[in-house]
Scaffold this motif. Structure first.
Motif, short mmCIF file in Angstrom:
data_model
loop_
_atom_site.label_atom_id
_atom_site.label_comp_id
_atom_site.label_asym_id
_atom_site.label_seq_id
_atom_site.Cartn_x
_atom_site.Cartn_y
_atom_site.Cartn_z
N GLN A 173 -52.03 -40.94 -72.99
CA GLN A 173 -52.71 -41.94 -72.16
C GLN A 173 -51.82 -42.40 -71.01
OE1 GLN A 173 -53.48 -44.68 -75.28
NE2 GLN A 173 -55.07 -43.41 -76.21
N SER A 174 -50.52 -42.54 -71.28
CA SER A 174 -49.58 -42.94 -70.24
C SER A 174 -49.46 -41.86 -69.17
CB SER A 174 -48.21 -43.23 -70.87
OG SER A 174 -47.28 -43.62 -69.88
N MET A 175 -49.43 -40.60 -69.61
CA MET A 175 -49.35 -39.50 -68.65
C MET A 175 -50.58 -39.47 -67.74
SD MET A 175 -47.82 -36.61 -71.25
CE MET A 175 -47.85 -35.26 -70.06
N LEU A 176 -51.76 -39.68 -68.34
CA LEU A 176 -52.97 -39.70 -67.53
C LEU A 176 -52.97 -40.84 -66.52
CD1 LEU A 176 -55.91 -38.88 -69.99
CD2 LEU A 176 -55.04 -37.47 -68.11
N ALA A 177 -52.45 -41.98 -66.94
CA ALA A 177 -52.39 -43.13 -66.03
C ALA A 177 -51.48 -42.81 -64.84
CB ALA A 177 -51.89 -44.36 -66.76
N GLY A 178 -50.35 -42.12 -65.10
CA GLY A 178 -49.47 -41.72 -64.01
C GLY A 178 -50.14 -40.73 -63.08
N THR A 179 -50.86 -39.79 -63.65
CA THR A 179 -51.58 -38.81 -62.83
C THR A 179 -52.63 -39.50 -61.94
OG1 THR A 179 -51.28 -37.13 -64.55
CG2 THR A 179 -53.00 -36.73 -62.91
N THR A 229 -52.23 -30.17 -71.56
CA THR A 229 -53.14 -30.24 -70.42
C THR A 229 -52.86 -31.48 -69.58
OG1 THR A 229 -54.81 -29.15 -71.81
CG2 THR A 229 -55.56 -30.09 -69.74
N ALA A 230 -52.48 -32.58 -70.23
CA ALA A 230 -52.08 -33.77 -69.47
C ALA A 230 -50.81 -33.51 -68.67
CB ALA A 230 -51.87 -34.95 -70.43
N LEU A 273 -44.79 -41.08 -85.68
CA LEU A 273 -46.02 -41.79 -85.35
C LEU A 273 -45.71 -43.02 -84.49
CD1 LEU A 273 -47.88 -41.64 -88.79
CD2 LEU A 273 -48.25 -40.20 -86.78
N ALA A 274 -44.63 -43.73 -84.83
CA ALA A 274 -44.20 -44.87 -84.01
C ALA A 274 -43.78 -44.40 -82.62
CB ALA A 274 -43.06 -45.60 -84.70
N HIS A 275 -43.03 -43.31 -82.57
CA HIS A 275 -42.54 -42.74 -81.32
C HIS A 275 -43.70 -42.37 -80.40
CE1 HIS A 275 -39.92 -39.22 -79.51
NE2 HIS A 275 -40.55 -39.90 -78.59
N ASP A 276 -44.67 -41.63 -80.92
CA ASP A 276 -45.75 -41.14 -80.10
C ASP A 276 -46.71 -42.25 -79.67
OD1 ASP A 276 -46.98 -38.86 -78.84
OD2 ASP A 276 -48.59 -39.00 -80.31
N SER A 277 -46.71 -43.36 -80.40
CA SER A 277 -47.56 -44.48 -80.01
C SER A 277 -46.80 -45.54 -79.23
CB SER A 277 -48.22 -45.11 -81.26
OG SER A 277 -47.26 -45.50 -82.19
N VAL A 322 -58.67 -33.36 -70.32
CA VAL A 322 -57.98 -34.25 -71.26
C VAL A 322 -58.87 -35.41 -71.64
CG1 VAL A 322 -55.97 -35.71 -71.64
CG2 VAL A 322 -55.73 -33.63 -70.29
N LEU A 323 -59.55 -35.99 -70.67
CA LEU A 323 -60.43 -37.13 -70.96
C LEU A 323 -61.51 -36.75 -71.97
CD1 LEU A 323 -60.85 -38.61 -67.36
CD2 LEU A 323 -59.64 -39.66 -69.28
N SER A 324 -61.95 -35.50 -71.92
CA SER A 324 -62.99 -35.07 -72.84
C SER A 324 -62.47 -34.96 -74.27
CB SER A 324 -63.55 -33.71 -72.41
OG SER A 324 -62.57 -32.69 -72.57
N LEU A 325 -61.15 -34.97 -74.45
CA LEU A 325 -60.55 -34.89 -75.78
C LEU A 325 -60.19 -36.25 -76.36
CD1 LEU A 325 -58.13 -31.83 -75.27
CD2 LEU A 325 -60.30 -31.85 -76.53
N LEU A 326 -60.34 -37.31 -75.58
CA LEU A 326 -59.89 -38.62 -76.05
C LEU A 326 -60.72 -39.17 -77.20
CD1 LEU A 326 -58.75 -40.55 -72.85
CD2 LEU A 326 -57.42 -39.22 -74.47
N ASP A 327 -61.90 -38.63 -77.42
CA ASP A 327 -62.67 -39.05 -78.59
C ASP A 327 -62.06 -38.52 -79.87
OD1 ASP A 327 -64.48 -40.49 -77.13
OD2 ASP A 327 -65.96 -38.86 -76.99
N GLN A 328 -61.27 -37.45 -79.77
CA GLN A 328 -60.65 -36.85 -80.93
C GLN A 328 -59.18 -37.23 -81.06
OE1 GLN A 328 -61.51 -32.53 -81.20
NE2 GLN A 328 -62.76 -32.82 -79.38
N VAL A 329 -58.54 -37.52 -79.95
CA VAL A 329 -57.09 -37.73 -79.92
C VAL A 329 -56.78 -39.12 -79.39
CG1 VAL A 329 -54.92 -36.97 -78.91
CG2 VAL A 329 -56.65 -35.28 -79.59
N GLN A 330 -55.89 -39.82 -80.06
CA GLN A 330 -55.40 -41.09 -79.53
C GLN A 330 -53.88 -41.09 -79.60
OE1 GLN A 330 -57.72 -44.30 -79.74
NE2 GLN A 330 -56.22 -45.82 -79.16
N SER A 331 -53.27 -40.94 -78.44
CA SER A 331 -51.82 -40.90 -78.33
C SER A 331 -51.42 -41.68 -77.08
CB SER A 331 -51.33 -39.45 -78.23
OG SER A 331 -49.99 -39.40 -77.79
N SER A 332 -50.58 -42.68 -77.27
CA SER A 332 -50.14 -43.48 -76.12
C SER A 332 -49.39 -42.63 -75.10
CB SER A 332 -49.25 -44.63 -76.60
OG SER A 332 -49.98 -45.56 -77.34
N ARG A 333 -48.68 -41.61 -75.59
CA ARG A 333 -47.95 -40.73 -74.68
C ARG A 333 -48.94 -40.05 -73.72
NH1 ARG A 333 -43.35 -37.68 -75.30
NH2 ARG A 333 -43.16 -38.35 -77.46
#
Length: 491
Positions: A456-462, A420-421, A259-263, A443-454
């Motif tokens: 979110q970071s991938m989407l920011a790079g995209t 998908t990200a 959990l620490a790793h993924d966040s 992916v953005l449509s899933l963010l209401d269900q999923v919160q993962s910094s990994r």
């Protein structure tokens, strides 16, 4: 906020025996019936560790709804029947959320669910996520209904045995404080109920992670870990119980580390994995050691230490070899491949990938660890996609990422978002901005269900890669929607 309070005030009710399931067993012994379940699982490519004890728990009503793997097996064994026909409660009735009038996907109202404790959670085998808004992670969020589910699940995970009073103080308050661990006072030497509760805590934390991602769950999951080590300090009277407690505490440390790793808390994750490894070495537990090294290798890759990733993956393979699980060795080969990719060693990566596929093809076996229930063809494809992406082969990466997202079981919402990200990023770098944007919107449509910094970071790079292609079809929509995501939910 009333959900957990109301739940805790309700008197405990005895489980209702599952007479329908008992009737289906007929004159077979529980062990004979368990063997039939395992055989049926193999027929459909599932892996379940069913034994006489599990059958007994089902018939006694302790397992009100089976996990997804067992559900598929039971419905395969008894075609044309539903879970309700088999004597189980509807899944919506054991999800741990506050009662609501809405109907579930099967059209069953919460009011029509099993009349016994509606807050009892589903029994699960797994396998390592939970959405919260822009709030402080230590505090409860009044408007987040999923927070009620998480707090109830984590608290009950250490209360299921009835004798786990030791850990109750760490899970009672929704707002955890820094001196929570100091408040733990073991009231007696732990036994089987505490060991069982600890193992269940690991399963349920992993379940939440599968669904929702690590952000927001990490700090709350640390409280059960402190309670687990308090149980170890109290000392068990029997060696078998002590072994279970040590193994459970180690697995819990790995789950909290993940959990620490993924966040994005890499140093915290490294500390938790090291703690699990020390526990494994102290007790001579090769399965726990292999798991700790497996996660250490993954962390090292993500932290930019590819050579350490290779060495940790190889150490995991040495520890896991005597266990006899081809699927575990396959996953560890993928961990090694990720390290070689980080070192830009294409030959080493391809050799490790070939081993991973060959080992995966051997199928499941009884020696496969419980925590590996997430590792199927989708995860294999997803990890291979990450290797090719690291090597800069975007075309191969996008092909494997697309297959991963397509193959993933809908239960693993977090992994669907992750794959998908990955696909969106690979397509963007491959020069296919319109397809990348479409994947990014999914992916953005899933963010209401999923919160993962990994993720979110991938989407920011995209988004950064797609900025020069704003005029391409769909790219502007993706960029605008991504920009509207609250900053606190992005890295």
């Amino acid at each position: 906020m009333a959900s957990s309070t109301v739940t805790s005030s309700q008197p405990e009710r005895p489980p209702r025996p599952n007479l329908a399931f008992r009737q289906l067993r007929g004159r077979r012994s529980p062990a004979e019936f368990a063997a039939l379940v395992r055989r049926a699982a193999r027929e459909i490519g599932e892996r379940v560790s069913c034994d006489a004890r599990y059958v007994g728990r089902v018939e006694a009503g302790e397992i009100r709804c089976p996990n997804y793997a067992y559900e598929r097996v039971f419905l395969h064994m008894f075609p044309g029947r539903t879970l309700t026909d088999l004597g189980f409660a509807p899944r919506s009735a054991v999800r741990g959320r506050a009662a609501r009038p809405a109907t579930d996907t099967a059209g069953e109202s919460r009011a029509a669910c099993d009349p016994y404790d509606p807050q009892e959670d589903t029994e699960h085998t797994y396998d390592p996520h939970h959405p919260y808004g822009p709030h402080d992670l230590y505090e409860p969020y009044e408007n987040d209904h999923l927070n009620h589910e998480e707090s109830d699940v984590l608290r009950r995970a250490f209360m299921t045995g009835g004798g786990a009073t030791v850990a109750a103080v760490t899970l009672g308050p929704l707002a955890l404080t820094t001196d929570t661990a100091a408040a733990i006072r073991p009231l007696g030497r732990p036994g089987t109920p505490e060991a069982t509760a600890l193992e269940e805590a690991v399963r349920r934390i992993r379940l939440l992670d599968d669904r929702h991602g690590a952000d927001g769950l990490y700090r709350r999951a640390a409280a059960p870990l402190r309670a687990a080590y308090a149980l170890l300090d109290a000392g068990a009277t029997r060696q078998t119980t002590a072994d279970r407690l040590h193994s459970g505490a180690g697995e819990l440390a790995i789950s909290v580390g993940w959990l620490a790793h993924d966040s994005g808390r890499f140093e915290d994750a490294r500390s938790h994995y090291a703690e699990a490894l020390a526990t494994a070495r102290m007790t001579g537990d090769p399965a726990l050691e292999a798991h700790a090294f497996c996660n250490t290798a993954f962390l090292a890759r993500d932290a930019g230490r590819p050579r350490e990733a290779v060495r940790a993956a190889q150490a995991a393979q040495r520890a896991a070899h005597p266990l006899g699980s081809a699927r575990l060795m396959s996953l560890l080969a993928l961990r090694e491949a990720g390290g070689w990719a980080g070192l830009a060693d294409r030959a080493g990566c391809e050799q490790a990938l070939a081993r991973a596929h060959a080992l995966f093809a051997r199928g499941h076996c009884e020696a496969d660890p419980e925590w590996m229930s997430f590792y199927g063809e989708a995860e294999l494809e997803g990890l291979e996609a990450q290797c090719w992406s690291t090597l800069g082969d975007w075309r191969r990466a996008s092909r494997h990422a697309r297959r991963a997202a397509h193959l993933q079981d809908p239960h693993f919402t977090r992994n669907i978002a992750l794959y998908t990200a990955e696909l969106a990023d690979d397509l963007a770098r491959e020069g296919r901005p319109d397809e990348a944007a479409a994947a990014g919107v999914r992916v953005l449509s899933l963010l209401d269900q999923v919160q993962s910094s990994r993720i979110q970071s991938m989407l920011a790079g995209t988004a950064r890669v797609l900025l020069p292609h704003r005029r391409a079809s769909g790219v502007s929509e993706f960029l605008d929607r991504h920009a509207s995501v609250p900053r606190a939910r992005r890295v």
